[in-house]
Design a protein around this motif. Structure first.
Motif, mmCIF file in Angstrom:
data_model
loop_
_atom_site.group_PDB
_atom_site.id
_atom_site.type_symbol
_atom_site.label_atom_id
_atom_site.label_comp_id
_atom_site.label_asym_id
_atom_site.label_seq_id
_atom_site.Cartn_x
_atom_site.Cartn_y
_atom_site.Cartn_z
ATOM 1 N N VAL A 1 -2.699 1.806 18.583
ATOM 2 C CA VAL A 1 -3.562 2.110 17.442
ATOM 3 C C VAL A 1 -2.810 2.949 16.416
ATOM 4 C CG1 VAL A 1 -5.648 3.366 16.739
ATOM 5 C CG2 VAL A 1 -5.704 1.842 18.718
ATOM 6 N N MET A 2 -2.012 3.918 16.873
ATOM 7 C CA MET A 2 -1.229 4.749 15.966
ATOM 8 C C MET A 2 -0.223 3.897 15.194
ATOM 9 S SD MET A 2 1.593 7.677 16.829
ATOM 10 C CE MET A 2 2.577 6.425 17.631
ATOM 11 N N THR A 3 0.452 2.990 15.887
ATOM 12 C CA THR A 3 1.429 2.113 15.244
ATOM 13 C C THR A 3 0.750 1.232 14.204
ATOM 14 O OG1 THR A 3 2.747 2.111 17.262
ATOM 15 C CG2 THR A 3 3.191 0.361 15.675
ATOM 16 N N GLN A 4 -0.400 0.673 14.550
ATOM 17 C CA GLN A 4 -1.150 -0.168 13.618
ATOM 18 C C GLN A 4 -1.581 0.641 12.402
ATOM 19 O OE1 GLN A 4 -4.842 0.290 13.411
ATOM 20 N NE2 GLN A 4 -4.827 -1.045 11.657
ATOM 21 N N ALA A 5 -1.980 1.879 12.595
ATOM 22 C CA ALA A 5 -2.426 2.704 11.475
ATOM 23 C C ALA A 5 -1.280 2.998 10.517
ATOM 24 C CB ALA A 5 -3.042 4.009 11.994
ATOM 25 N N VAL A 6 -0.113 3.306 11.051
ATOM 26 C CA VAL A 6 1.049 3.578 10.202
ATOM 27 C C VAL A 6 1.430 2.334 9.407
ATOM 28 C CG1 VAL A 6 3.527 4.113 10.239
ATOM 29 C CG2 VAL A 6 1.929 5.462 11.607
ATOM 30 N N ILE A 7 1.462 1.191 10.072
ATOM 31 C CA ILE A 7 1.810 -0.058 9.389
ATOM 32 C C ILE A 7 0.746 -0.411 8.346
ATOM 33 C CG2 ILE A 7 2.074 -2.551 9.723
ATOM 34 C CD1 ILE A 7 3.362 -1.833 12.464
ATOM 35 N N GLY A 8 -0.518 -0.255 8.690
ATOM 36 C CA GLY A 8 -1.596 -0.570 7.756
ATOM 37 C C GLY A 8 -1.573 0.297 6.511
ATOM 38 N N VAL A 9 -1.362 1.598 6.676
ATOM 39 C CA VAL A 9 -1.315 2.497 5.523
ATOM 40 C C VAL A 9 -0.081 2.194 4.676
ATOM 41 C CG1 VAL A 9 -1.014 4.908 4.824
ATOM 42 C CG2 VAL A 9 -2.685 4.315 6.571
ATOM 43 N N SER A 10 1.045 1.924 5.314
ATOM 44 C CA SER A 10 2.260 1.583 4.570
ATOM 45 C C SER A 10 2.079 0.306 3.768
ATOM 46 C CB SER A 10 3.449 1.427 5.524
ATOM 47 O OG SER A 10 3.698 2.613 6.205
ATOM 48 N N LEU A 11 1.474 -0.693 4.382
ATOM 49 C CA LEU A 11 1.235 -1.955 3.695
ATOM 50 C C LEU A 11 0.249 -1.780 2.544
ATOM 51 C CD1 LEU A 11 1.807 -4.991 3.654
ATOM 52 C CD2 LEU A 11 -0.075 -5.275 5.263
ATOM 53 N N ARG A 12 -0.822 -1.041 2.784
ATOM 54 C CA ARG A 12 -1.807 -0.802 1.727
ATOM 55 C C ARG A 12 -1.166 -0.052 0.561
ATOM 56 N NH1 ARG A 12 -5.934 1.215 4.654
ATOM 57 N NH2 ARG A 12 -5.292 3.361 4.422
ATOM 58 N N THR A 13 -0.321 0.929 0.850
ATOM 59 C CA THR A 13 0.352 1.692 -0.193
ATOM 60 C C THR A 13 1.274 0.801 -1.014
ATOM 61 O OG1 THR A 13 0.251 3.678 1.164
ATOM 62 C CG2 THR A 13 1.832 3.679 -0.620
ATOM 63 N N ARG A 14 1.900 -0.157 -0.372
ATOM 64 C CA ARG A 14 2.829 -1.050 -1.064
ATOM 65 C C ARG A 14 2.105 -2.121 -1.886
ATOM 66 N NH1 ARG A 14 8.000 -4.125 1.469
ATOM 67 N NH2 ARG A 14 8.924 -4.631 -0.536
ATOM 68 N N LEU A 15 0.961 -2.586 -1.409
ATOM 69 C CA LEU A 15 0.273 -3.686 -2.076
ATOM 70 C C LEU A 15 -0.683 -3.248 -3.179
ATOM 71 C CD1 LEU A 15 -0.603 -5.988 0.962
ATOM 72 C CD2 LEU A 15 1.200 -6.321 -0.737
ATOM 73 N N ILE A 16 -1.285 -2.078 -3.055
ATOM 74 C CA ILE A 16 -2.323 -1.649 -3.992
ATOM 75 C C ILE A 16 -1.679 -0.852 -5.132
ATOM 76 C CG2 ILE A 16 -4.463 -0.321 -4.241
ATOM 77 C CD1 ILE A 16 -4.668 -2.797 -2.389
ATOM 78 N N VAL B 1 2.011 -11.629 2.686
ATOM 79 C CA VAL B 1 2.293 -10.287 2.170
ATOM 80 C C VAL B 1 3.265 -10.389 0.999
ATOM 81 C CG1 VAL B 1 3.374 -8.067 2.693
ATOM 82 C CG2 VAL B 1 1.791 -9.102 4.329
ATOM 83 N N ALA B 2 4.320 -11.200 1.143
ATOM 84 C CA ALA B 2 5.298 -11.366 0.066
ATOM 85 C C ALA B 2 4.634 -11.917 -1.186
ATOM 86 C CB ALA B 2 6.428 -12.278 0.520
ATOM 87 N N ALA B 3 3.702 -12.857 -1.037
ATOM 88 C CA ALA B 3 3.012 -13.434 -2.189
ATOM 89 C C ALA B 3 2.108 -12.411 -2.869
ATOM 90 C CB ALA B 3 2.201 -14.649 -1.754
ATOM 91 N N ALA B 4 1.605 -11.443 -2.117
ATOM 92 C CA ALA B 4 0.700 -10.439 -2.679
ATOM 93 C C ALA B 4 1.419 -9.276 -3.343
ATOM 94 C CB ALA B 4 -0.212 -9.896 -1.578
#
Length: 119
Positions: free
Chosen positions: A26-41, A104-107
Motif C-alpha cells: 500500500v505504501m509503494t502504491q501510494a508513492v507511485i500514485g502521488v508521483s504520477l498524479r503530480t506529473r500528470l496534473i 500514461v505517456a499519452a496523458a
C-alpha cells in the motif's frame, strides 16, 4: 501482492508478516500514485485534484469499514479479509491494463516525455 496478503489474513492466525507485506504494498502504491498524479496534473489544478482524491478515498474507506463490519457480523471475522483480498486480486489486472505505460505517456503534457526506463 496486497490482495493476496489481505485474503491470506483470513486463513492465518499469526498475521504480523501479512500486515507488513500489505502495508509495504500500500505504501509503494501510494508513492507511485502521488508521483504520477503530480506529473500528470497541471500545477494550477493539483491542489483541487488532490482534495477530491482524498475526499473520495476517505469516503470509500468509511463505506468499506461499514461493509466489512456488517460482513464480519453476519458471516464471521475472516470473511471481510477473504472478500476484500479477492476484490483487490480481481481488480488488479484491469487497473494495470487501464493504467499502462502507453496511456500514461499519452496523458503527459507536451515536452514531458516518459524516459525509456519508465516505458
Amino acid at each position: 501482492m496486497s490482495g493476496v496478503a489481505t485474503a491470506s489474513i483470513g486463513w492465518i492466525d499469526s498475521v504480523i508478516a501479512l500486515i507488513a507485506i500489505d502495508g509495504f504494498a500500500v505504501m509503494t502504491q501510494a508513492v507511485i500514485g502521488v508521483s504520477l498524479r503530480t506529473r500528470l496534473i497541471p500545477d494550477r489544478m493539483l491542489g483541487r485534484v488532490t482534495a477530491v482524491f482524498r475526499t473520495l478515498s476517505t469516503g470509500a474507506s468509511a463505506l468499506g469499514a461499514f461493509a466489512g463490519g456488517s460482513l464480519a457480523q453476519a458471516m464471521g471475522l475472516s470473511w471481510p479479509f477473504f472478500i476484500g483480498g479477492a476484490v483487490a486480486i480481481l481488480l488488479g489486472p484491469a487497473l494495470f491494463r487501464w493504467l499502462s505505460n502507453s496511456r500514461v505517456a499519452a496523458a503527459l503534457p507536451a515536452g514531458n516525455p516518459v524516459s525509456e526506463e519508465a516505458a
